[in-house]
Scaffold this motif. Structure first.
Motif, short mmCIF file in Angstrom:
data_model
loop_
_atom_site.label_atom_id
_atom_site.label_comp_id
_atom_site.label_asym_id
_atom_site.label_seq_id
_atom_site.Cartn_x
_atom_site.Cartn_y
_atom_site.Cartn_z
N GLU A 65 24.00 1.72 -16.84
CA GLU A 65 23.28 1.67 -15.57
C GLU A 65 22.62 3.02 -15.29
N ASP A 66 23.32 4.11 -15.61
CA ASP A 66 22.74 5.45 -15.45
C ASP A 66 21.48 5.58 -16.31
N LEU A 67 21.57 5.09 -17.54
CA LEU A 67 20.44 5.20 -18.45
C LEU A 67 19.22 4.50 -17.90
N ASP A 68 19.38 3.27 -17.43
CA ASP A 68 18.25 2.52 -16.89
C ASP A 68 17.64 3.22 -15.69
N ARG A 69 18.50 3.69 -14.78
CA ARG A 69 17.98 4.39 -13.60
C ARG A 69 17.28 5.68 -13.98
N THR A 70 17.86 6.40 -14.94
CA THR A 70 17.29 7.68 -15.36
C THR A 70 15.90 7.48 -15.96
N VAL A 71 15.77 6.52 -16.85
CA VAL A 71 14.48 6.28 -17.51
C VAL A 71 13.43 5.84 -16.48
N ARG A 72 13.82 4.96 -15.56
CA ARG A 72 12.86 4.53 -14.53
C ARG A 72 12.41 5.70 -13.68
N PRO A 87 18.34 9.60 -25.99
CA PRO A 87 17.21 10.23 -26.69
C PRO A 87 16.15 9.25 -27.16
N LYS A 88 16.56 8.11 -27.70
CA LYS A 88 15.57 7.13 -28.16
C LYS A 88 14.81 6.53 -26.99
N ALA A 89 15.51 6.33 -25.86
CA ALA A 89 14.83 5.80 -24.68
C ALA A 89 13.80 6.80 -24.16
N LEU A 90 14.12 8.09 -24.24
CA LEU A 90 13.20 9.10 -23.73
C LEU A 90 11.94 9.24 -24.58
N ARG A 91 11.99 8.77 -25.82
CA ARG A 91 10.80 8.85 -26.66
C ARG A 91 9.66 8.00 -26.12
N GLN A 92 10.00 7.03 -25.27
CA GLN A 92 8.97 6.15 -24.73
C GLN A 92 8.28 6.77 -23.51
N LEU A 93 8.81 7.89 -23.00
CA LEU A 93 8.24 8.50 -21.80
C LEU A 93 6.91 9.19 -22.10
N ARG A 94 6.15 9.37 -21.03
CA ARG A 94 4.85 10.03 -21.15
C ARG A 94 4.90 11.48 -20.72
N ILE A 95 6.10 12.03 -20.58
CA ILE A 95 6.25 13.43 -20.17
C ILE A 95 7.02 14.20 -21.24
N PRO A 96 6.85 15.54 -21.31
CA PRO A 96 7.52 16.34 -22.34
C PRO A 96 9.03 16.37 -22.16
N VAL A 97 9.74 16.40 -23.28
CA VAL A 97 11.19 16.48 -23.30
C VAL A 97 11.61 17.57 -24.28
N VAL A 98 12.56 18.42 -23.85
CA VAL A 98 13.14 19.45 -24.72
C VAL A 98 14.65 19.28 -24.69
N TYR A 99 15.27 19.35 -25.87
CA TYR A 99 16.71 19.13 -25.98
C TYR A 99 17.45 20.46 -26.16
N GLY A 100 18.58 20.56 -25.48
CA GLY A 100 19.51 21.66 -25.70
C GLY A 100 20.60 21.16 -26.64
N GLY A 101 20.43 21.38 -27.92
CA GLY A 101 21.31 20.79 -28.92
C GLY A 101 20.58 19.67 -29.64
#
Length: 348
Positions: free
Chosen positions: A120-127, A149-163
């Protein structure tokens, strides 16, 4: 420069507008807007006049209107993919959150903190992240089985990972510490001190940092001609987990003479178990850890030798990378590995 107030006086209900600033500076509204938004097509003299007028009038730009011009919200999400109860009890993650707030504030961004643990957190976070509320995302502690991480690949904004990003080998921006190298430093220190039965309390093996630290321990023992068999106990980066793992190791290998622990919090639990078992530190068992947390390592009994990593360095590099990607969406993804060092104290 003489500033002429247009409209209501300070203290009245209406706030100064962009039109007020433009009139006071003697420029057009569009020039004032470009000057306040750091547009390059404004002369230095006009920019100085507009900024002076804005300061004198106490003008604060409307963020919603400004976003229409810059296409930015002025906010960045910091996502921690762990249960919030565990994160808030972890001094290292607390240091990460504080560093995130400070680094983003220094570049004029608001931090939006998100805990993402359940489906549920994942769905809310991605939305939320896909809803135009933030300009970019900093992500910490993804597990290997984590779908985030795979869900975030669909976003239209930049993502940077710590680790290292779980399940993603390429195409992402990563800033990490040299976890394997740090473990090698720690274990080599114990080998050089004459220890030969060096156990380890490893972190959870679904996290890249824990995997790399265990690998560094094993490789260093093998390079020294030492047998790592039966000297590993896995725990969960908590005090209780470290205490239980140390107890299991002592029961299975009472002859161990040193232990490398994959985090300071687990090392605190391990030290308590060793004290309770009557083991002298470091005379009977030397202890080396990883994190060098300023509120933990120097305050332990005895003070803890630990691999030093500074979360502020990681977050600073992540924010720099994120800003660069926001300015250039075509920036080639890369992995930055930050160096670590060994802080020696009385526990070894």
């Amino acid at each position: 420069m003489k500033v002429t107030r247009v409209g209501p006086r300070p203290g009245e209900d209406e706030r100064p507008t962009l039109e007020d600033v433009a009139a006071s500076a003697g420029v057009s509204r569009s020039t004032a807007s470009r000057a306040l938004n750091d547009d390059g097509y404004v002369s230095a003299r006009s920019r100085e006049k507009v900024q002076a007028a804005a300061r004198a009038l106490g003008y604060s730009p409307n963020q919603a209107a400004r976003s229409l011009v810059t296409r930015r919200t002025g906010a960045v999400a910091v996502v921690l993919s762990e249960p919030e109860a565990r994160l808030l009890d972890d001094p290292y993650r607390t240091a990460v959150m504080r560093a995130g707030y400070r680094e983003l504030a220094d570049v004029g961004c608001q931090m939006v903190l998100i805990f993402s643990d359940t489906r549920e957190d994942l769905d809310r976070t991605v939305r939320f992240l896909d809803g135009g509320h933030v300009d970019g995302v900093l992500v910490f502690a993804p597990h290997r089985t984590d779908p985030l991480p795979k869900a975030l690949r669909q976003l239209r904004i930049p993502v940077v990972y710590g680790g290292q990003a779980a399940g993603l080998k390429r195409g992402v921006h990563v800033v990490d510490f040299d976890n394997e190298g740090g473990a090698k430093l720690a274990v080599a220190h114990l080998v050089d001190a004459g220890h030969r039965r060096i156990a380890t309390i490893a972190g959870p093996q679904d996290q890249s940092a824990a995997i790399d630290r265990l690998s560094g321990w094993r490789k260093t023992l093998l390079d020294a001609g030492l047998d790592p068999a039966d000297l590993v106990e896995e725990a969960d980066f908590t005090l209780t987990g470290g205490a239980k793992a140390m107890s299991n190791l002592l029961e299975r290998r009472p002859d161990l003479d040193a232990v490398f622990v994959a985090s300071d919090m687990m090392a605190l639990g391990a030290l308590r178990t060793l004290h309770a078992a009557g083991r002298r530190i470091p005379a009977d068992v030397a202890v080396v850890s990883f994190d060098d947390n300023a509120t933990l390592a120097p305050e332990m009994d005895p003070p803890l030798t630990s691999v030093h990593q500074d979360p502020r360095e990681q977050v600073h590099a992540m924010v720099e990378t994120l800003l660069a990607v926001m300015d250039d969406r075509e920036l080639k993804p890369r992995q930055q590995i930050l160096p670590v060092s060994l802080t020696q104290r009385a526990s070894s």
